[in-house]
Write a protein that holds these residues in place. Structure first.
Motif, PDB file in Angstrom:
ATOM      1  N   LEU A 151       0.815  -1.211   0.000  1.00 29.59           N
ATOM      2  CA  LEU A 151       0.000   0.000   0.000  1.00 29.59           C
ATOM      3  C   LEU A 151       0.850   1.263   0.000  1.00 29.59           C
ATOM      4  CD1 LEU A 151      -2.767  -1.057   2.558  1.00 29.59           C
ATOM      5  CD2 LEU A 151      -2.949  -0.962   0.069  1.00 29.59           C
ATOM      6  N   ALA A 152       2.019   1.182   0.594  1.00 31.32           N
ATOM      7  CA  ALA A 152       2.907   2.349   0.649  1.00 31.32           C
ATOM      8  C   ALA A 152       3.763   2.494  -0.597  1.00 31.32           C
ATOM      9  CB  ALA A 152       3.800   2.252   1.881  1.00 31.32           C
ATOM     10  N   GLY A 153       3.709   1.507  -1.504  1.00 30.32           N
ATOM     11  CA  GLY A 153       4.503   1.569  -2.728  1.00 30.32           C
ATOM     12  C   GLY A 153       5.936   1.110  -2.549  1.00 30.32           C
ATOM     13  N   ASP A 154       6.210   0.408  -1.440  1.00 28.35           N
ATOM     14  CA  ASP A 154       7.574  -0.029  -1.159  1.00 28.35           C
ATOM     15  C   ASP A 154       7.831  -1.485  -1.525  1.00 28.35           C
ATOM     16  OD1 ASP A 154       8.112   2.474  -0.159  1.00 28.35           O
ATOM     17  OD2 ASP A 154       7.785   1.911   1.939  1.00 28.35           O
ATOM     18  N   LEU A 155       6.805  -2.215  -1.875  1.00 28.10           N
ATOM     19  CA  LEU A 155       6.974  -3.628  -2.214  1.00 28.10           C
ATOM     20  C   LEU A 155       7.100  -3.785  -3.721  1.00 28.10           C
ATOM     21  CD1 LEU A 155       6.868  -6.599  -1.095  1.00 28.10           C
ATOM     22  CD2 LEU A 155       4.456  -6.589  -1.738  1.00 28.10           C
ATOM     23  N   ASP A 156       8.103  -4.535  -4.163  1.00 21.89           N
ATOM     24  CA  ASP A 156       8.251  -4.824  -5.592  1.00 21.89           C
ATOM     25  C   ASP A 156       7.237  -5.895  -5.972  1.00 21.89           C
ATOM     26  OD1 ASP A 156       8.966  -5.305  -8.170  1.00 21.89           O
ATOM     27  OD2 ASP A 156      10.966  -6.091  -7.734  1.00 21.89           O
ATOM     28  N   ALA A 157       6.138  -5.442  -6.557  1.00 18.60           N
ATOM     29  CA  ALA A 157       5.055  -6.373  -6.895  1.00 18.60           C
ATOM     30  C   ALA A 157       5.167  -6.897  -8.322  1.00 18.60           C
ATOM     31  CB  ALA A 157       3.714  -5.678  -6.711  1.00 18.60           C
ATOM     32  N   ASN A 359       1.432  -0.025 -10.022  1.00 17.93           N
ATOM     33  CA  ASN A 359       1.917  -1.377 -10.345  1.00 17.93           C
ATOM     34  C   ASN A 359       1.555  -1.749 -11.774  1.00 17.93           C
ATOM     35  OD1 ASN A 359       2.785  -2.522  -7.489  1.00 17.93           O
ATOM     36  ND2 ASN A 359       0.841  -1.455  -7.176  1.00 17.93           N
ATOM     37  N   GLN A 360       2.064  -0.978 -12.723  1.00 24.63           N
ATOM     38  CA  GLN A 360       1.716  -1.184 -14.122  1.00 24.63           C
ATOM     39  C   GLN A 360       2.197  -2.521 -14.669  1.00 24.63           C
ATOM     40  OE1 GLN A 360      -0.260   0.817 -16.040  1.00 24.63           O
ATOM     41  NE2 GLN A 360      -0.647   1.862 -14.097  1.00 24.63           N
ATOM     42  N   THR A 361       3.286  -3.044 -14.133  1.00 23.15           N
ATOM     43  CA  THR A 361       3.831  -4.291 -14.688  1.00 23.15           C
ATOM     44  C   THR A 361       2.930  -5.490 -14.423  1.00 23.15           C
ATOM     45  OG1 THR A 361       5.134  -4.640 -12.677  1.00 23.15           O
ATOM     46  CG2 THR A 361       6.226  -3.514 -14.525  1.00 23.15           C
ATOM     47  N   VAL A 362       2.105  -5.410 -13.401  1.00 22.89           N
ATOM     48  CA  VAL A 362       1.194  -6.525 -13.110  1.00 22.89           C
ATOM     49  C   VAL A 362      -0.260  -6.117 -13.355  1.00 22.89           C
ATOM     50  CG1 VAL A 362       2.672  -7.769 -11.503  1.00 22.89           C
ATOM     51  CG2 VAL A 362       1.275  -5.865 -10.663  1.00 22.89           C
ATOM     52  N   SER A 363      -0.439  -5.102 -14.201  1.00 21.39           N
ATOM     53  CA  SER A 363      -1.774  -4.609 -14.523  1.00 21.39           C
ATOM     54  C   SER A 363      -2.093  -4.866 -15.988  1.00 21.39           C
ATOM     55  CB  SER A 363      -1.875  -3.104 -14.237  1.00 21.39           C
ATOM     56  OG  SER A 363      -1.559  -2.826 -12.897  1.00 21.39           O
ATOM     57  N   VAL A 364      -3.356  -5.049 -16.263  1.00 24.40           N
ATOM     58  CA  VAL A 364      -3.792  -5.252 -17.644  1.00 24.40           C
ATOM     59  C   VAL A 364      -5.204  -4.711 -17.790  1.00 24.40           C
ATOM     60  CG1 VAL A 364      -4.590  -7.590 -17.097  1.00 24.40           C
ATOM     61  CG2 VAL A 364      -4.155  -6.960 -19.472  1.00 24.40           C
ATOM     62  N   MET A 365      -5.467  -4.102 -18.942  1.00 22.64           N
ATOM     63  CA  MET A 365      -6.817  -3.617 -19.229  1.00 22.64           C
ATOM     64  C   MET A 365      -7.467  -4.497 -20.283  1.00 22.64           C
ATOM     65  SD  MET A 365      -8.035   0.038 -20.822  1.00 22.64           S
ATOM     66  CE  MET A 365      -9.456   0.067 -21.939  1.00 22.64           C
ATOM     67  N   LEU A 366      -8.639  -4.983 -19.980  1.00 23.18           N
ATOM     68  CA  LEU A 366      -9.446  -5.702 -20.965  1.00 23.18           C
ATOM     69  C   LEU A 366     -10.060  -4.654 -21.886  1.00 23.18           C
ATOM     70  CD1 LEU A 366     -11.229  -8.180 -18.510  1.00 23.18           C
ATOM     71  CD2 LEU A 366      -9.010  -8.420 -19.637  1.00 23.18           C
ATOM     72  N   ASN A 367      -9.789  -4.733 -23.176  1.00 26.12           N
ATOM     73  CA  ASN A 367     -10.138  -3.614 -24.067  1.00 26.12           C
ATOM     74  C   ASN A 367     -11.114  -3.971 -25.188  1.00 26.12           C
ATOM     75  OD1 ASN A 367      -8.564  -5.096 -25.790  1.00 26.12           O
ATOM     76  ND2 ASN A 367      -6.967  -3.545 -26.055  1.00 26.12           N
ATOM     77  N   GLN A 368     -11.700  -5.151 -25.138  1.00 23.77           N
ATOM     78  CA  GLN A 368     -12.662  -5.516 -26.173  1.00 23.77           C
ATOM     79  C   GLN A 368     -14.033  -5.732 -25.532  1.00 23.77           C
ATOM     80  OE1 GLN A 368     -11.352  -8.508 -29.028  1.00 23.77           O
ATOM     81  NE2 GLN A 368      -9.217  -8.170 -28.428  1.00 23.77           N
ATOM     82  N   SER A 369     -14.960  -4.837 -25.837  1.00 20.65           N
ATOM     83  CA  SER A 369     -16.297  -4.914 -25.265  1.00 20.65           C
ATOM     84  C   SER A 369     -17.208  -5.747 -26.159  1.00 20.65           C
ATOM     85  CB  SER A 369     -16.894  -3.508 -25.092  1.00 20.65           C
ATOM     86  OG  SER A 369     -18.216  -3.598 -24.616  1.00 20.65           O
TER      87      SER A 369
END
Length: 526
Positions: A151-157, A359-369
């Motif tokens: 939550l503090a942004g200190d963990l390498d996720a 945490n962009q490296t472990v994020s993904v957007m579903l982009n096809q509706s």
């Protein structure tokens, strides 16, 4: 302590929210009874009947209130602050001018209640739940090593187990998932600590949750599937159960609305006598983890659905039960309900907004509706998703076809128009409009006569009172049970569902009133 500031901030937020809730409650309670009856903030009660030790049947008076299923209320004789004889009761069902109420009460006192009496809004002090969660996080290795640093942004996720990613991706591809869905499933399975999945409308986030849960269960993991409402949890559990996973719902008997009948419900997790040693999913709210329902349970993974509507403090309540987390939501849709802060800033308190941005490296957007056609998708795509959201599948070019529409509605239901604006017939309306309600009901009846099923029609309004006016008029025109096929309510009750036809009934035509509530009405920063 290293993360004392983080804990202090969360504690202060919990305290401020409680105080804001109490202030709002007493503001309503102290309003004159006659005013509350006229504005729907109080419901007149004709009679109260005891059903069993936990339930009452209440016959409603003639006035119309904004209360609905799930609301917490108190009963009083005219002054809620001094004459309440039942507190913290819950409306479990509403039908034919009656409420089914779940409450703690004294039987002898209820037998001697004399009408008239009244129902007002009530609240529960949730601070013990939040404080217990924060104390646990501060005192445990899991909290200090994973949750607070995350939550503090200190963990390498960013750590992802490549072999697990590839195996999950292969399965998702074989299932016919599109590329972003494949990536989402794979990250949900293979991330060491965190995966964030952004799911705009109709992009298949529930299917993604279902496959993630199955693959984790196949690994032998125990999973908590949680959200801020029972409806969201039940919807996700239905999909998970179809994957052949061992699934139950933990919650009160009243928490099963929308839950598939094949899924068992228990009041406590320990009631699940044939629970597997591993490889199962339990659906419950975060509050269940701080009570006897699930207090002695721990999980391998917590999956949080509708995470954009969940505050950080509420998320922590569930997170403390596991060491890895999958958050699924969309911070471009509804933010959490936050009473102590400006509505325009409430997105800042969403756990999903906070985690996905860091945490962009472990994020993904579903982009096809797969839900909306190209014309309907274009505006939100440009406005909120940087043009990345696209229509896909058989609905991409599909348009509504109502050839039999009467002459006065042919332009409204024209095949070449995916959306249309209609000027409200109301004058100086604020939170409800009889004329606009009549128009909406006529549109619904016309669409139904032209072949659209009532269950495929939804009405969204900013105001509970206007939604209720539409529902009452529908009941008069179509009959009580038939009218219930149409959902007419605020956007919170519609989110996550889909309909062939949506009518947005904005209701307000009083310009001075609109200006006064512009922050709420337009939800837009200057």
């Amino acid at each position: 302590m290293q993360y004392k500031n983080t804990l202090d901030t969360l504690s202060a937020f919990v305290k401020q929210e409680h105080e804001a809730n109490i202030d709002k409650l007493f503001e309503v309670w102290e309003t004159p009874l006659s005013t509350k009856l006229k504005t729907g903030k109080t419901q007149a009660i004709q009679s109260i009947k005891i059903e069993d030790n936990k339930h009452l049947t209440v016959t409603l008076g003639d006035n119309e209130s904004y209360f609905r299923e799930g609301d917490m209320i108190c009963f009083h004789h005219g002054e809620a602050s001094t004459e309440a004889f039942i507190r913290q009761a819950t409306i479990e069902a509403e039908q034919d001018g009656e409420w089914l109420i779940r409450a703690e009460y004294d039987r002898d006192s209820i037998k001697h209640v004399v009408a008239p009496c009244y129902a007002d809004r009530d609240v529960m002090d949730l601070r013990p739940f939040f404080n217990k969660a924060l104390e646990d996080v501060a005192a445990t290795k899991n909290g200090c090593d994973i949750i607070l640093p995350l939550l503090a942004g200190d963990l390498d996720a960013s750590l992802i187990y490549d072999d697990n990613y590839d195996a999950a991706a292969d399965i998702a591809e074989l299932r016919g998932f599109n590329d972003p869905q494949v990536d989402a499933v794979a990250k949900g399975v293979a991330a060491k600590y965190l995966a964030c999945i952004q799911g705009p409308p109709g992009t298949g986030k529930t299917a993604v949750i279902g496959l993630i849960a199955k693959l984790l269960a196949d690994e032998g993991q125990s999973i908590l599937l949680t959200s801020h409402t029972h409806m969201a949890i039940n919807n996700a559990l239905n999909t998970v159960a179809k994957q052949g996973v061992a699934v139950i719902k933990v919650g009160a008997n009243s928490s099963i609305k929308g839950l598939d009948k094949s899924i068992k419900q228990f009041n406590h997790g320990d009631d699940w006598d044939d629970r597997p040693d591993k490889g199962y999913v339990i659906g419950a709210t975060p509050f269940a983890t701080c009570s006897a329902r699930l207090d002695n349970f721990d999980f391998d993974t917590v999956i949080v659905d509708e995470a954009s509507q969940i505050t950080v403090a509420l998320a922590v309540m569930a997170m403390r039960k596991a060491r890895r987390f999958v958050f699924v939501g969309d911070h471009k849709q509804l933010p959490p309900v936050v009473l102590s802060k400006s509505i325009l800033d409430s997105e800042c308190y969403s756990v999903f907004s906070q985690l996905i941005s860091a945490n962009q490296t472990v994020s993904v957007m579903l982009n096809q509706s797969y839900r909306m056609n190209a014309e309907l998708t274009y505006w939100p795509s440009q406005q909120y998703y940087n043009g990345e959201l696209k229509s896909a599948g058989k609905n991409a070019q599909r348009l509504l076809d109502l050839n039999k529409a009467p002459a006065q509605y042919q332009d409204i239901f024209a095949k070449n128009k995916a959306f249309i604006y209609i000027k409200s017939p109301g004058i100086s309306a604020r939170t409800h409009s009889k004329k606009e309600a009549e128009l909406v009901v006529d549109l619904i009846k016309t669409a139904n006569d032209c072949g659209i099923k009532l269950c495929d029609i939804g009405v969204v309004s900013p105001y509970r009172s206007h939604g209720k006016a539409i529902r009452n008029l529908l009941a008069t025109k179509l009959g009580i049970f038939t009218a219930k096929e149409v959902v007419a309510d605020t956007v919170e009750r519609m989110q996550g569902q889909q309909r062939e036809l949506i009518i947005v009934s904005l209701c307000s035509t009083d310009l001075q009133f609109i200006h006064a509530i512009a922050g709420f009405f337009f939800r837009q920063k200057d």
